[in-house]
Design a protein around this motif. Sequence first.
Motif, PDB file in Angstrom:
ATOM      1  N   ARG A  11       0.872  -1.253   0.022  1.00  0.00           N
ATOM      2  CA  ARG A  11       0.123  -0.093   0.078  1.00  0.00           C
ATOM      3  C   ARG A  11       0.950   1.185   0.252  1.00  0.00           C
ATOM      4  O   ARG A  11       0.225   2.433  -0.365  1.00  0.00           O
ATOM      5  N   GLY A  12       2.111   1.243   0.143  1.00  0.00           N
ATOM      6  CA  GLY A  12       2.991   2.031   0.100  1.00  0.00           C
ATOM      7  C   GLY A  12       3.812   2.377  -1.070  1.00  0.00           C
ATOM      8  O   GLY A  12       3.315   2.108  -1.919  1.00  0.00           O
ATOM      9  N   ASN A  13       5.171   2.640  -0.999  1.00  0.00           N
ATOM     10  CA  ASN A  13       6.128   2.798  -2.101  1.00  0.00           C
ATOM     11  C   ASN A  13       6.878   1.521  -2.194  1.00  0.00           C
ATOM     12  O   ASN A  13       7.834   1.226  -1.605  1.00  0.00           O
ATOM     13  N   ALA A  14       6.578   0.751  -3.335  1.00  0.00           N
ATOM     14  CA  ALA A  14       7.279  -0.536  -3.674  1.00  0.00           C
ATOM     15  C   ALA A  14       8.769  -0.285  -3.796  1.00  0.00           C
ATOM     16  O   ALA A  14       9.748  -1.045  -3.408  1.00  0.00           O
ATOM     17  N   LYS A  15       9.173   0.709  -4.628  1.00  0.00           N
ATOM     18  CA  LYS A  15      10.629   1.017  -4.919  1.00  0.00           C
ATOM     19  C   LYS A  15      11.374   1.335  -3.326  1.00  0.00           C
ATOM     20  O   LYS A  15      12.521   0.813  -3.404  1.00  0.00           O
ATOM     21  N   HIS A  20      15.193  -0.903   0.684  1.00  0.00           N
ATOM     22  CA  HIS A  20      15.698  -1.219   2.001  1.00  0.00           C
ATOM     23  C   HIS A  20      15.684  -2.592   2.341  1.00  0.00           C
ATOM     24  O   HIS A  20      16.646  -3.042   2.796  1.00  0.00           O
ATOM     25  N   THR A  21      15.018  -3.596   1.698  1.00  0.00           N
ATOM     26  CA  THR A  21      15.365  -5.118   1.413  1.00  0.00           C
ATOM     27  C   THR A  21      16.760  -5.336   0.959  1.00  0.00           C
ATOM     28  O   THR A  21      17.477  -5.982   1.453  1.00  0.00           O
ATOM     29  N   ALA A  22      17.000  -4.855  -0.058  1.00  0.00           N
ATOM     30  CA  ALA A  22      18.363  -4.822  -0.855  1.00  0.00           C
ATOM     31  C   ALA A  22      19.416  -4.296  -0.040  1.00  0.00           C
ATOM     32  O   ALA A  22      20.415  -5.018   0.241  1.00  0.00           O
ATOM     33  N   ALA A  27      13.078  -8.450   5.845  1.00  0.00           N
ATOM     34  CA  ALA A  27      11.656  -8.626   4.938  1.00  0.00           C
ATOM     35  C   ALA A  27      10.817  -7.281   5.138  1.00  0.00           C
ATOM     36  O   ALA A  27      10.782  -6.570   6.277  1.00  0.00           O
ATOM     37  N   MET A  28       9.920  -7.013   4.075  1.00  0.00           N
ATOM     38  CA  MET A  28       8.975  -5.867   4.076  1.00  0.00           C
ATOM     39  C   MET A  28       7.753  -6.434   3.510  1.00  0.00           C
ATOM     40  O   MET A  28       7.458  -7.429   3.007  1.00  0.00           O
ATOM     41  N   GLY A  75      13.246 -11.003  -0.124  1.00  0.00           N
ATOM     42  CA  GLY A  75      14.301 -10.887  -0.771  1.00  0.00           C
ATOM     43  C   GLY A  75      14.132  -9.751  -1.985  1.00  0.00           C
ATOM     44  O   GLY A  75      15.323  -9.827  -2.560  1.00  0.00           O
ATOM     45  N   GLY A  76      13.017  -9.171  -1.941  1.00  0.00           N
ATOM     46  CA  GLY A  76      12.932  -8.081  -3.001  1.00  0.00           C
ATOM     47  C   GLY A  76      12.538  -8.702  -4.357  1.00  0.00           C
ATOM     48  O   GLY A  76      12.676  -9.938  -4.586  1.00  0.00           O
ATOM     49  N   ILE A  77      13.143  -7.821  -5.473  1.00  0.00           N
ATOM     50  CA  ILE A  77      12.899  -8.172  -6.797  1.00  0.00           C
ATOM     51  C   ILE A  77      14.047  -9.349  -7.114  1.00  0.00           C
ATOM     52  O   ILE A  77      14.018 -10.194  -8.040  1.00  0.00           O
ATOM     53  N   ASP A  78      15.181  -9.141  -6.342  1.00  0.00           N
ATOM     54  CA  ASP A  78      16.267 -10.050  -6.746  1.00  0.00           C
ATOM     55  C   ASP A  78      15.881 -11.645  -6.373  1.00  0.00           C
ATOM     56  O   ASP A  78      15.994 -12.627  -7.312  1.00  0.00           O
ATOM     57  N   MET A  79      15.392 -11.740  -5.090  1.00  0.00           N
ATOM     58  CA  MET A  79      14.670 -13.290  -4.916  1.00  0.00           C
ATOM     59  C   MET A  79      13.707 -13.519  -5.763  1.00  0.00           C
ATOM     60  O   MET A  79      13.819 -14.707  -6.019  1.00  0.00           O
TER      61      MET A  79
END
Length: 268
Positions: A11-15, A20-22, A27-28, A75-79
């Motif tokens: 619901r917030g800012n994915a970027k 932050h995760t990277a 975990a977010m 793990g964000g977009i990398d995981m």
Amino acid sequence: MNVLVIGSDIRGNAKDAAAHTAATGEAMDQRSDALMLVHVPADRRTLYIVSINRDTWVDIPGFGGAKINAGLQYGGIDMTTQTVQQLFGITIDHTLMLDFGGLKVLVDGLGGIDVNVPIPFQSTHDTGHVFGPGVNHLNGQAALEFSRERYAFADGDFQRVRNQQILLKAVLARLTTGGGLNDVNAVRGLVDFASCCLTVNKGFDPVQAAILAYSLRNLDANAIGTMTLPTAGSGFVAGQSVLFPDYGAINAVGAALREGRIGEFAVP
């Protein structure tokens, strides 16, 4: 080229959450409620979209068994990218992620999109938008509600996935209508605009994004092939409702992607 498209449910800012995760490994609270692998053939005249249901139970590298949408959380977009690469046995060249707000801004920035609604319904989200049968012109808010809905359908997430494919095809049709990608300066402007809304993998800079967009100037949006990754039924794992992967079918799709035969599975 293989491009992974992620729709975050944050619901917030994915970027910001991904950054932050990277940076911290923490975990977010975001999951990939839309997950589409887009295969771009060398001639750039069409695309193939392979959707993955969010509840598919897979092995997430370094984490273990979980729903595939949890990769973004842990793990964000990398995981998430690593998970999909491992699942198909392919290399993903680029990853793009949109959150709710980004989708609305993108669609509104395009002047809205036209989607052909296969099953009329009223959204159970936000404004309760009513989607009639046939072509509907959607603004950003309506596009978001169209892409999120599953409770209105007998087969739930399976129709939501199909609607997400329809939405992506509509965005691509809007971009290519009237030769919109033929002008290099217009493409640069589009990439600059989209950068506000998209989270991308490291190394996918605006120049590369512009080159890819320009290469799609002859894309036939009506020839885009789509499919949903086959599953082997539903069940429960650790109290969660999940979909079990059909690994035989997934291996066949992975081989088709590697060998340029995905058109045998993903059809217009």
